[in-house]
Design a protein around this motif. Structure first.
Motif, PDB file in Angstrom:
ATOM      1  N   THR A   2      24.827  57.763  51.342  1.00 49.65           N
ATOM      2  CA  THR A   2      24.245  57.027  50.226  1.00 49.65           C
ATOM      3  C   THR A   2      22.936  56.367  50.643  1.00 49.65           C
ATOM      4  O   THR A   2      21.931  56.410  49.913  1.00 49.65           O
ATOM      5  N   LEU A   4      36.051  59.881  51.795  1.00 51.01           N
ATOM      6  CA  LEU A   4      35.130  58.873  51.282  1.00 51.01           C
ATOM      7  C   LEU A   4      34.001  58.569  52.259  1.00 51.01           C
ATOM      8  O   LEU A   4      32.868  58.308  51.847  1.00 51.01           O
ATOM      9  N   GLY A   5      34.300  58.587  53.554  1.00 48.76           N
ATOM     10  CA  GLY A   5      33.328  58.204  54.562  1.00 48.76           C
ATOM     11  C   GLY A   5      32.023  58.985  54.524  1.00 48.76           C
ATOM     12  O   GLY A   5      30.937  58.378  54.504  1.00 48.76           O
ATOM     13  N   ILE A  17      29.890  57.975  51.520  1.00 46.39           N
ATOM     14  CA  ILE A  17      29.327  56.631  51.669  1.00 46.39           C
ATOM     15  C   ILE A  17      28.196  56.630  52.690  1.00 46.39           C
ATOM     16  O   ILE A  17      27.164  55.982  52.502  1.00 46.39           O
ATOM     17  N   PHE A  23      31.458  56.534  60.014  1.00 49.10           N
ATOM     18  CA  PHE A  23      32.127  56.695  58.723  1.00 49.10           C
ATOM     19  C   PHE A  23      33.036  57.926  58.700  1.00 49.10           C
ATOM     20  O   PHE A  23      33.839  58.073  57.761  1.00 49.10           O
TER      21      PHE A  23
END
Length: 339
Positions: free
Chosen positions: A253, A246-247, A250, A240
């Motif tokens: 998560t 953003l990676g 994410i 990611f």
């Protein structure tokens, strides 16, 4: 007056033809976007193999042909990739299958922990294991993704061989591209291609080091914390990293949700681990490997991620950063022209 009117009509006709030509080029690129993507990935591979081959050539006798050195470089890099796949594929697959099997129970545990807060906020509650989430639909989607991945094997082989061909004779293909332009523009095109190649080489170096660092560090920290599926989440965190900004959010998560299903202290430890990894990446790894040569504005990066995602899907999202870096490297050539 007639002559001037005819001249204006001719200019207008030329402008219309230019506009139509531009539309045709854009349409052609859109319909051939998969081919454009394959060529771009092949160029990235070729740059990596060429850089490694050139580095080896500088340390070996000059009598050895370059392509004789390229072959071991290609086979060696592919061998390392296959070895890592063999070593990691089985434990990652087992952890993924175990996680998928325990997903309903984990979701139930998470809901039990957040339900009091949801009740206070006025969110309508319900049975966590009920019809709120269709696990079978998720599994079906996952199978479809896997099937699509197998269909991509042909594209992978094509990209592989294109990369080898480009790496074997990079100067030939570069001269061929330059000759497509008028003579008075060839020097500028040559400098532009060099700027693009330098930018992509820097991105490859920085991204490769960052992925390895993030994968290893995340796996170790999650293992120390005692979180299940640490290898799966560690490798995912590294992959990611291809998606800026953003990676990383994410990627963590999943670990946060798993920790939340276990206990709140473990959740805090996972968040602390994520913060430590991001701190080390931003203040140690990135400054050391990037050398301030590939700087991507956050707003433009996010726009590029969504635009590439719309055009090329998941692969486009992963390649948004190098694409934007190539576009922004135009500034280096234009700045030299106007100074």
């Amino acid at each position: 007056m007639a002559g001037r009117g005819g001249f204006q009509a001719s200019v207008f006709a030329t402008q219309v033809l230019i506009f139509i030509g531009m539309l045709l080029v854009v349409a052609g690129l859109f319909f051939l976007r998969q081919l454009v993507l394959m060529v771009f990935v092949s160029v990235l591979l070729a740059l990596f193999w060429s850089a490694a081959t050139d580095a080896a050539c500088r340390r070996l006798p000059s009598a050895i042909p370059r392509n004789a050195i390229l072959l071991p470089v290609v086979l060696g890099s592919l061998g390392v990739f296959v070895l890592l796949a063999v070593l990691l594929a089985r434990p990652i697959r087992e952890q993924f299958q175990e996680l998928a099997g325990q997903l309903p129970e984990l979701l139930g545990n998470i809901w039990q922990r957040i339900q009091p807060l949801a009740d206070r906020l006025g969110i309508v509650g319900g049975d966590a294991g009920g019809g709120g989430l269709d696990i079978s639909a998720l599994a079906t989607s996952g199978i479809s993704i896997v099937q699509a991945g197998f269909r991509g094997i042909l594209g992978f082989v094509t990209v592989l061989f294109l990369g080898i061909f480009f790496a074997m004779r990079p100067k030939l293909y570069r001269r061929g591209v330059i000759r497509l332009f008028p003579r008075d523009q060839r020097d500028r095109v040559d400098r532009l291609l060099e700027a693009w190649a330098d930018t992509l080489r820097q991105w490859l170096k920085a991204t490769g080091i960052t992925i390895v660092f993030i994968s290893i560090t995340t796996t170790i920290l999650l293992s120390i914390i005692g979180l299940p599926y640490s290898l799966l989440f560690g490798v995912a965190a590294g992959i990611f990293e291809l998606v800026p900004f953003l990676g990383p959010m994410i990627a963590f998560t999943g670990p946060v949700l798993i920790a939340l299903s276990i206990s709140m202290p473990k959740t805090l430890w996972v968040i602390a681990a994520w913060s430590l990894v991001q701190f080390l990446e931003g203040n140690v790894i990135t400054p050391a490997v990037m050398a301030n040569k590939v700087q991507l504005p956050p707003a433009l990066t996010l726009i590029a991620i969504f635009a590439m995602g719309e055009l090329f899907g998941l692969i486009g999202v992963l390649l948004a950063a190098p694409t934007l870096a190539v576009i922004l490297s135009l500034d280096r050539v234009l700045r030299d022209d106007f100074q």
